[in-house]
Design an enzyme around this catalytic site. Structure first.
Site, PDB file in Angstrom:
ATOM      1  N   CYS A   1      10.912  47.727  78.918  1.00 19.38           N
ATOM      2  CA  CYS A   1      10.419  46.740  77.948  1.00 19.38           C
ATOM      3  C   CYS A   1       9.165  46.080  78.460  1.00 19.38           C
ATOM      4  CB  CYS A   1      11.455  45.652  77.697  1.00 19.38           C
ATOM      5  SG  CYS A   1      12.918  46.297  76.914  1.00 19.38           S
ATOM      6  N   THR A   2       9.166  45.814  79.753  1.00 17.06           N
ATOM      7  CA  THR A   2       8.018  45.142  80.336  1.00 17.06           C
ATOM      8  C   THR A   2       6.784  46.024  80.186  1.00 17.06           C
ATOM      9  OG1 THR A   2       9.453  43.895  81.781  1.00 17.06           O
ATOM     10  CG2 THR A   2       7.170  44.081  82.461  1.00 17.06           C
TER      11      THR A   2
END
Length: 165
Positions: A54-55
């Site tokens: 996600c990062t």
């Protein structure tokens, strides 16, 4: 009649996008219908703040934000995290777009879009483009470890924009 349990069918392109109101990282309410007639909306469903994929995904979106702005689109990130988690995450990542807390009841909005994973208690990774007229114009589910291709999303958005022009 076959009863569907909590596993709802994913919505289809061309259908009206389910409306919802969720709070963002600033505790401000955001509704999908607020953008109707104004701009397209890119709903970015993702499992959890702080997870590595996600990062990476958000880094891509942060870097390509200008591209989305030029396509007249609002990006909304959605996960089951709380507004507090979103606020800390947005500050750390330099995210200016809204991160919405699908927190209470957990995953209720993701479920409307057919991307909630009740067995894991998280949202799957998916991108849904809602056109200016409030309909689902494009959607794609991704495997959780896969970072969505921002240029693919941008080109889908370009087509949506052209179609609704």
């Amino acid at each position: 009649m076959i009863r569907k349990g909590r596993h709802q069918m994913a919505i289809a392109v061309g259908q009206a996008a389910p409306d919802f109101t969720l709070k963002d990282q600033y505790d401000k309410e955001v509704k999908v219908s607020d953008f109707r007639g104004k701009k397209s909306v890119v709903l970015m469903f993702y499992p959890l703040d702080w997870s590595p994929t996600c990062t990476q995904e958000h880094v891509c979106f942060v870097n390509d934000m200008k591209k989305f702005e030029s396509l007249d689109a609002e990006v909304l990130g959605i996960s089951v995290d709380s507004t507090w988690s979103h606020k800390a995450y947005a500050e750390k990542m330099g995210i200016k777009y809204s991160l919405l807390a699908d927190f209470q009841p957990r995953g209720a909005v993701a479920e409307k879009y057919g991307v909630y994973l009740p067995d894991k208690g998280i949202t799957g990774r998916a991108i849904v483009i809602v056109s200016k007229d409030g309909n689902v114009a494009w959607m794609k589910n991704y495997d959780i470890p896969v970072v969505p291709d921002v240029s693919e999303v941008a080109s889908a958005l370009q087509q949506v924009k052209t179609a609704s022009a």
